[in-house]
Design a protein around this motif. Structure first.
Motif, PDB file in Angstrom:
ATOM      1  N   VAL A  97     -20.297  -9.839 -38.721  1.00 28.42           N
ATOM      2  CA  VAL A  97     -21.000 -10.364 -37.550  1.00 28.42           C
ATOM      3  C   VAL A  97     -21.346  -9.243 -36.577  1.00 28.42           C
ATOM      4  O   VAL A  97     -22.452  -9.169 -36.065  1.00 28.42           O
ATOM      5  N   PHE A  98     -20.407  -8.317 -36.362  1.00 34.12           N
ATOM      6  CA  PHE A  98     -20.711  -7.226 -35.424  1.00 34.12           C
ATOM      7  C   PHE A  98     -21.776  -6.279 -35.982  1.00 34.12           C
ATOM      8  O   PHE A  98     -22.600  -5.754 -35.223  1.00 34.12           O
ATOM      9  N   VAL A  99     -21.799  -6.086 -37.295  1.00 34.69           N
ATOM     10  CA  VAL A  99     -22.871  -5.277 -37.881  1.00 34.69           C
ATOM     11  C   VAL A  99     -24.211  -5.974 -37.646  1.00 34.69           C
ATOM     12  O   VAL A  99     -25.208  -5.360 -37.266  1.00 34.69           O
ATOM     13  N   LYS A 100     -24.192  -7.291 -37.820  1.00 31.22           N
ATOM     14  CA  LYS A 100     -25.408  -8.076 -37.602  1.00 31.22           C
ATOM     15  C   LYS A 100     -25.862  -7.966 -36.140  1.00 31.22           C
ATOM     16  O   LYS A 100     -27.048  -7.828 -35.843  1.00 31.22           O
ATOM     17  N   ILE A 101     -24.898  -8.038 -35.220  1.00 35.59           N
ATOM     18  CA  ILE A 101     -25.214  -7.931 -33.795  1.00 35.59           C
ATOM     19  C   ILE A 101     -25.898  -6.589 -33.504  1.00 35.59           C
ATOM     20  O   ILE A 101     -26.887  -6.510 -32.787  1.00 35.59           O
ATOM     21  N   TRP A 102     -25.373  -5.544 -34.126  1.00 35.55           N
ATOM     22  CA  TRP A 102     -25.964  -4.203 -33.961  1.00 35.55           C
ATOM     23  C   TRP A 102     -27.397  -4.188 -34.485  1.00 35.55           C
ATOM     24  O   TRP A 102     -28.302  -3.672 -33.848  1.00 35.55           O
ATOM     25  N   GLU A 103     -27.581  -4.783 -35.660  1.00 39.16           N
ATOM     26  CA  GLU A 103     -28.913  -4.762 -36.271  1.00 39.16           C
ATOM     27  C   GLU A 103     -29.912  -5.597 -35.464  1.00 39.16           C
ATOM     28  O   GLU A 103     -31.088  -5.294 -35.414  1.00 39.16           O
ATOM     29  N   LYS A 104     -29.406  -6.667 -34.855  1.00 40.74           N
ATOM     30  CA  LYS A 104     -30.301  -7.567 -34.129  1.00 40.74           C
ATOM     31  C   LYS A 104     -30.384  -7.252 -32.644  1.00 40.74           C
ATOM     32  O   LYS A 104     -30.869  -8.072 -31.870  1.00 40.74           O
ATOM     33  N   SER A 105     -29.870  -6.086 -32.247  1.00 40.13           N
ATOM     34  CA  SER A 105     -29.709  -5.834 -30.805  1.00 40.13           C
ATOM     35  C   SER A 105     -30.995  -6.067 -30.011  1.00 40.13           C
ATOM     36  O   SER A 105     -30.955  -6.511 -28.874  1.00 40.13           O
ATOM     37  N   ASP A 106     -32.142  -5.779 -30.644  1.00 38.59           N
ATOM     38  CA  ASP A 106     -33.390  -5.917 -29.879  1.00 38.59           C
ATOM     39  C   ASP A 106     -33.785  -7.382 -29.673  1.00 38.59           C
ATOM     40  O   ASP A 106     -34.694  -7.678 -28.916  1.00 38.59           O
ATOM     41  N   GLN A 107     -33.109  -8.295 -30.359  1.00 33.54           N
ATOM     42  CA  GLN A 107     -33.483  -9.706 -30.219  1.00 33.54           C
ATOM     43  C   GLN A 107     -32.832 -10.377 -29.015  1.00 33.54           C
ATOM     44  O   GLN A 107     -33.169 -11.492 -28.667  1.00 33.54           O
ATOM     45  N   TYR A 108     -31.888  -9.680 -28.407  1.00 34.67           N
ATOM     46  CA  TYR A 108     -31.241 -10.301 -27.252  1.00 34.67           C
ATOM     47  C   TYR A 108     -32.115 -10.167 -26.006  1.00 34.67           C
ATOM     48  O   TYR A 108     -32.622  -9.100 -25.714  1.00 34.67           O
ATOM     49  N   ASP A 109     -32.314 -11.277 -25.324  1.00 33.57           N
ATOM     50  CA  ASP A 109     -32.881 -11.193 -23.980  1.00 33.57           C
ATOM     51  C   ASP A 109     -32.263 -12.315 -23.150  1.00 33.57           C
ATOM     52  O   ASP A 109     -31.603 -13.199 -23.686  1.00 33.57           O
ATOM     53  N   THR A 110     -32.472 -12.250 -21.844  1.00 37.71           N
ATOM     54  CA  THR A 110     -31.702 -13.132 -20.973  1.00 37.71           C
ATOM     55  C   THR A 110     -32.055 -14.608 -21.137  1.00 37.71           C
ATOM     56  O   THR A 110     -31.295 -15.458 -20.719  1.00 37.71           O
ATOM     57  N   SER A 111     -33.203 -14.906 -21.783  1.00 38.81           N
ATOM     58  CA  SER A 111     -33.496 -16.336 -21.995  1.00 38.81           C
ATOM     59  C   SER A 111     -32.496 -16.930 -22.978  1.00 38.81           C
ATOM     60  O   SER A 111     -32.417 -18.140 -23.140  1.00 38.81           O
ATOM     61  N   LYS A 112     -31.729 -16.083 -23.653  1.00 35.42           N
ATOM     62  CA  LYS A 112     -30.709 -16.582 -24.571  1.00 35.42           C
ATOM     63  C   LYS A 112     -29.372 -16.766 -23.858  1.00 35.42           C
ATOM     64  O   LYS A 112     -28.380 -17.092 -24.490  1.00 35.42           O
ATOM     65  N   GLY A 113     -29.337 -16.520 -22.557  1.00 33.76           N
ATOM     66  CA  GLY A 113     -28.107 -16.746 -21.805  1.00 33.76           C
ATOM     67  C   GLY A 113     -27.272 -15.489 -21.687  1.00 33.76           C
ATOM     68  O   GLY A 113     -27.778 -14.376 -21.811  1.00 33.76           O
ATOM     69  N   ARG A 114     -25.983 -15.680 -21.434  1.00 34.56           N
ATOM     70  CA  ARG A 114     -25.063 -14.551 -21.291  1.00 34.56           C
ATOM     71  C   ARG A 114     -24.974 -13.776 -22.605  1.00 34.56           C
ATOM     72  O   ARG A 114     -25.143 -14.360 -23.681  1.00 34.56           O
ATOM     73  N   PHE A 115     -24.661 -12.489 -22.531  1.00 40.00           N
ATOM     74  CA  PHE A 115     -24.504 -11.697 -23.743  1.00 40.00           C
ATOM     75  C   PHE A 115     -23.418 -12.296 -24.621  1.00 40.00           C
ATOM     76  O   PHE A 115     -23.585 -12.452 -25.836  1.00 40.00           O
ATOM     77  N   PHE A 116     -22.306 -12.667 -24.012  1.00 46.73           N
ATOM     78  CA  PHE A 116     -21.217 -13.275 -24.798  1.00 46.73           C
ATOM     79  C   PHE A 116     -21.693 -14.539 -25.499  1.00 46.73           C
ATOM     80  O   PHE A 116     -21.376 -14.790 -26.660  1.00 46.73           O
ATOM     81  N   THR A 117     -22.475 -15.336 -24.794  1.00 46.91           N
ATOM     82  CA  THR A 117     -22.980 -16.576 -25.379  1.00 46.91           C
ATOM     83  C   THR A 117     -23.851 -16.282 -26.601  1.00 46.91           C
ATOM     84  O   THR A 117     -23.790 -16.976 -27.608  1.00 46.91           O
ATOM     85  N   TRP A 118     -24.636 -15.210 -26.502  1.00 46.92           N
ATOM     86  CA  TRP A 118     -25.508 -14.838 -27.610  1.00 46.92           C
ATOM     87  C   TRP A 118     -24.694 -14.444 -28.844  1.00 46.92           C
ATOM     88  O   TRP A 118     -24.936 -14.928 -29.951  1.00 46.92           O
ATOM     89  N   ILE A 119     -23.685 -13.580 -28.647  1.00 52.78           N
ATOM     90  CA  ILE A 119     -22.911 -13.154 -29.821  1.00 52.78           C
ATOM     91  C   ILE A 119     -22.024 -14.298 -30.320  1.00 52.78           C
ATOM     92  O   ILE A 119     -21.774 -14.431 -31.512  1.00 52.78           O
ATOM     93  N   LEU A 120     -21.587 -15.149 -29.402  1.00 54.51           N
ATOM     94  CA  LEU A 120     -20.805 -16.331 -29.798  1.00 54.51           C
ATOM     95  C   LEU A 120     -21.624 -17.187 -30.760  1.00 54.51           C
ATOM     96  O   LEU A 120     -21.141 -17.652 -31.790  1.00 54.51           O
ATOM     97  N   ASN A 121     -22.897 -17.334 -30.433  1.00 51.01           N
ATOM     98  CA  ASN A 121     -23.788 -18.141 -31.259  1.00 51.01           C
ATOM     99  C   ASN A 121     -23.964 -17.535 -32.656  1.00 51.01           C
ATOM    100  O   ASN A 121     -23.901 -18.236 -33.660  1.00 51.01           O
TER     101      ASN A 121
END
Lengths: 175, 266
Positions: free
Chosen positions: A50-74
């Motif tokens: 999951v953390f490797v995936k988070i690294w690979e997808k880092s550019d997909q995070y933006d604030t419309s997805k909520g808190r950073f924790f919420t994004w990785i939780l999802n």
């Protein structure tokens, strides 16, 4: 503010920032996975993926997805639920049961002797089963308000106020 | 905007859970920037969830990040040998490099355009889903309310106003009693929220001699938004009363804690 800077650096592929974020959230993310997958060893592997995936997808995070924790939780929830539904796991006859958190709380059903069940119980002290189930559904299983209402046979309108009072109890228990 | 009310609504808990639509997420963020109280509340809720999820963690080895680091380093292969190999570079190799760089840039540009479009489609889909959810929630609520109105309008329903008593003179409630169906709906909007460990209990009363019969509790008072409670009542009631009792209710009413009372008119 510090968190915002870390996230910006992480999105610029700064490994040191990523490691800091990992240190901040790894136990939480692995904990959520562990509650769903119920297998410490497999959870650790999955958590790493999951953390490797988070690294690979880092550019997909933006604030419309909520808190950073919420994004990785999802991301973690989805990976864990996929794992449980996948065939390899079916052989082990484990299922995505609705009451996993309740089970851990009531039976101190420590999946593998690795959880902090005492800590868990002291945080959930005084919470009704309904509350624990709702927390399980919303935070660990990623149910929407509507899905949770259906699962618990409760009107949709009551979910928000109910989760508010459930989380307030945990906050009191923390104090 | 009423910040306290917004916080009390429970929307921030759902925000941290990640079950809101993208529009709602943006709305919450907007308010969080505007009102520090909301930002603090979000952080406090997140802290509670972090504490809870942490307890479920399998104890992890100290160097657990090392494996991840090794894996993410694999992702970017870079071969420094290529630069060492030849010192004798002709214009054709430069041209080759230039062409391939141009191609790579082009490909990258197309890729990023494509993924931009994909994420736009995804966002629109999510928005649609969010709106559909809102619509079906609203329809559901309307049908519940219509149903309720129907019940209240039934010709067999007697309305009894329950007035506040000594403990709480400002309290009031209403009972809609359908004798034919032996049902009574209590509208408890005028009652204060019961303190922790207490609950309201509804009594059917016979006046001569005074005999109270419990017909039920107003359970989950705080969670019930409508404050309307449906109870069974097959008694020949002459009056209704509501008292505050320890959780679980009592055998007989605690009269000092009588909040509201009203007699059935003829």
């Amino acid at each position: 503010m510090q968190l915002d800077n870390l996230i910006i650096k992480f999105q610029q592929k700064d490994k040191a920032a990523f490691e800091t974020l990992y240190t901040m959230y790894a136990e939480n993310i692995c904990g959520v996975i562990n509650v769903i997958v119920k297998d410490a060893e497999r959870s650790e592997e999955l958590c790493q993926d999951v953390f490797v995936k988070i690294w690979e997808k880092s550019d997909q995070y933006d604030t419309s997805k909520g808190r950073f924790f919420t994004w990785i939780l999802n991301i973690a929830r989805n990976a864990a639920i996929d794992e449980v539904r996948s065939k390899t796991h079916k052989n082990q006859k484990k299922n995505l049961s609705v009451d996993s958190l309740v089970g851990i709380y009531e039976n101190s059903e420590d999946l593998n002797g690795k959880m902090d069940t005492i800590g868990l119980q002291s945080l959930l002290k005084g919470l009704k089963d309904k509350c624990i189930k709702l927390i399980d559904l919303l935070y660990f299983k990623g149910y929407t308000q509507k899905e949770a209402a259906k699962e618990l046979n409760a009107p949709v309108g009551t979910i928000k106020t109910r989760i508010r009072s459930c989380i307030s109890t945990i906050r009191k228990n923390m104090a | 905007m009423d910040v306290k009310e917004y916080i009390a609504s429970g929307i921030l808990e759902l925000y941290v859970a990640g079950t809101l639509s993208p529009e709602e997420n943006l709305e919450v963020q907007h308010y969080a920037l505007q009102y520090p109280e909301i930002q603090q509340e979000i952080e406090a809720i997140e802290k509670a969830i972090l504490a809870l999820t942490k307890t479920a963690s399998p104890k992890m080895p100290k160097n657990s990040f090392a494996k991840i680091k090794a894996e993410i380093e694999d992702v970017i292969p870079f071969t420094p040998e290529a630069t060492k190999r030849k010192d004798t570079s002709s214009w054709s190799t430069y041209l080759g490099w230039a062409a391939s760089i141009l191609l790579a840039v082009g490909l990258f540009w197309m890729y990023s355009e494509n993924s931009k479009l994909k994420s736009e489609i995804e966002l629109t889909n999510q928005e649609n889903q969010g709106l559909q959810n809102i619509l079906s929630d609203t329809q559901e609520e309307i049908s519940i309310k219509e149903n309720l109105l129907q019940q209240l309008r039934d010709k067999n329903v007697t309305v009894i106003a329950l007035g506040g008593q000594a403990v709480s003179p400002t309290s009031y409630a209403k009972a809609y009693w359908n004798k034919e169906e032996s049902k009574v709906i209590i509208d408890a909007q005028g009652l204060p929220e019961p303190p922790d460990g207490f609950t309201y209990q509804v009594w059917s009363l016979k006046l001569d001699p005074l005999t109270p019969t419990s017909i039920g509790l107003l359970a989950d008072f705080a969670a019930m938004d409508s404050k309307l409670f449906t109870l069974d009542n097959a008694n020949e009631s002459e009056a209704f009363g509501i008292t505050l009792e320890p959780e679980g209710g009592s055998e007989s009413p605690t009269l000092e804690q009588l909040y509201t009372l009203g007699a059935v008119g003829s």
